[in-house]
Design a protein around this motif. Structure first.
Motif, short mmCIF file in Angstrom:
data_model
loop_
_atom_site.label_atom_id
_atom_site.label_comp_id
_atom_site.label_asym_id
_atom_site.label_seq_id
_atom_site.Cartn_x
_atom_site.Cartn_y
_atom_site.Cartn_z
N LYS A 147 0.06 15.13 -3.52
CA LYS A 147 -1.20 14.56 -3.96
C LYS A 147 -1.54 15.01 -5.37
N VAL A 197 0.84 -1.20 0.00
CA VAL A 197 0.00 0.00 0.00
C VAL A 197 0.87 1.25 0.00
N LYS A 198 1.99 1.15 0.70
CA LYS A 198 2.91 2.29 0.79
C LYS A 198 4.31 1.78 0.50
N ASN A 251 -5.35 3.61 -7.45
CA ASN A 251 -5.50 3.98 -6.04
C ASN A 251 -4.39 4.90 -5.53
N LEU A 252 -3.47 5.29 -6.42
CA LEU A 252 -2.34 6.12 -6.00
C LEU A 252 -2.83 7.53 -5.64
N LYS A 253 -2.48 7.96 -4.41
CA LYS A 253 -2.90 9.27 -3.92
C LYS A 253 -1.73 10.21 -3.64
N TRP A 254 -0.54 9.65 -3.54
CA TRP A 254 0.62 10.48 -3.15
C TRP A 254 1.82 10.01 -3.96
N GLN A 283 -0.95 3.17 -2.73
CA GLN A 283 -1.53 4.50 -2.51
C GLN A 283 -0.46 5.58 -2.32
N HIS A 284 0.69 5.18 -1.84
CA HIS A 284 1.75 6.14 -1.51
C HIS A 284 3.05 5.62 -2.13
N ASN A 313 -2.84 -1.84 -5.46
CA ASN A 313 -3.26 -1.37 -4.13
C ASN A 313 -2.38 -0.24 -3.61
#
Length: 307
Positions: free
Chosen positions: A138, A65-66, A109-112, A88-89, A86
């Protein structure tokens, strides 16, 4: 080549909840098999190592996830990096990246995202912008994803265009091949027809010759009875040398006239007492007696009468 197991013992000992810190571990490669055995480790820190590449099976760590890959020597990411759906970071600060794989667009799903301090392609660098705070990072993630989606769409369109060009080229090749085959069939058909016509003419010629040969005996058979029956008597063949024969007869006649005239003169006139006439008269008398005794006179007389 140093691995995490050599540097800090078993990876499970480094696992803290769902976080696994392998930073500053002097890693030259990622221990993918060991990481795959720790699906609980959804947060992975690989920063400050000596990683220049990531193995292709790294993309099988879909539970991440990160992910922190900052301050390494990465020159490129695996082509299937987008399988980490999956994620996100993602921190890629201070590497040697120029471009990102097209599959990067699948990280929905990447937010950062942080791409600072990389020799990025000017277009990609402009899209990424700065990542000096949470908000900018972001925005970077959002903009880069949109950009990579556009790149993916462009590549897909280009791929479709190439496929269409290839299909058109294939259609043209097939059409050309069909035309060639049709032309060859037409040539073979024409040659076959010509050969058939030639054989037919030969057959007709042989048949006509055979009929002609069969007609000749029939004509001879039909003509033979006619000549025997006398209904249409054949003309006698013309005599050869008729003119020469007439001249010869004329000369003989003149000779006979001369001889007869001499005989008459020797027998009737007063010249009969001459020695020459005496001899002529004797020869005449002997010849007449001999001719009377021979049948040649009759044959000559018959030939003259027939002529």
């Amino acid at each position: 080549m140093t691995k995490a197991g050599n540097k800090g013992g078993n990876l499970r000992d480094k696992l803290d909840g769902n976080e696994l810190d392998l930073s500053l571990s002097d890693l030259n490669e990622v221990p993918v098999k060991e990481l795959a055995a720790l699906p609980k480790a959804t947060v992975l820190d690989l920063s400050c190592n000596k990683l220049s590449t990531l193995p292709s099976d790294f993309c099988s760590l879909t539970h991440l996830v990160k992910l922190d890959l900052s301050k390494n020597k990465l020159q490129q990411l695996p082509a299937d990096f987008g399988r980490l759906v999956n994620l996100q970071h993602l921190d890629l600060l201070n590497n040697r990246l120029v471009t990102l794989p097209v599959s990067f667009a699948q990280l929905k799903n990447l937010k950062w995202l942080d791409l600072k301090d990389n020799p990025l392609d000017p277009v990609l660098a402009k899209v990424a912008g700065d990542c000096l705070d949470e908000k900018q990072c972001k925005q970077c993630a959002n903009k880069v994803l949109q950009h990579m989606k556009a790149v993916q769409a462009d590549q897909e369109r280009e791929r479709q265009r190439r496929l269409e060009v290839e299909r058109e080229a294939e259609k043209k090749r097939e059409a050309k091949q069909r035309a060639k085959e049709a032309q060859e069939r037409e040539v073979r058909k024409r040659e076959k027809a010509e050969e058939k016509e030639r054989r037919r003419k030969e057959y007709d010629a042989l048949k006509a010759a055979k009929r002609e040969q069969e007609k000749k005996p029939k004509k001879e058979a039909n003509q033979a009875p006619k000549s025997k029956s006398g209904s249409r008597p054949r003309k006698p063949p013309p005599r050869k040398h008729t003119r020469s024969w007439a001249v010869l007869k004329l000369l003989l006649l003149l000779l006979l006239l001369c001889v007869a005239g001499g005989l008459v003169a020797c027998r009737v006139t007063e010249l009969q007492q001459q020695p020459l006439c005496t001899s002529v008269n004797a020869i005449y008398d002997n010849a007449v007696q001999g001719l009377r005794r021979h049948e040649i006179l009759q044959w000559v007389l018959q030939t003259d009468s027939q002529q």
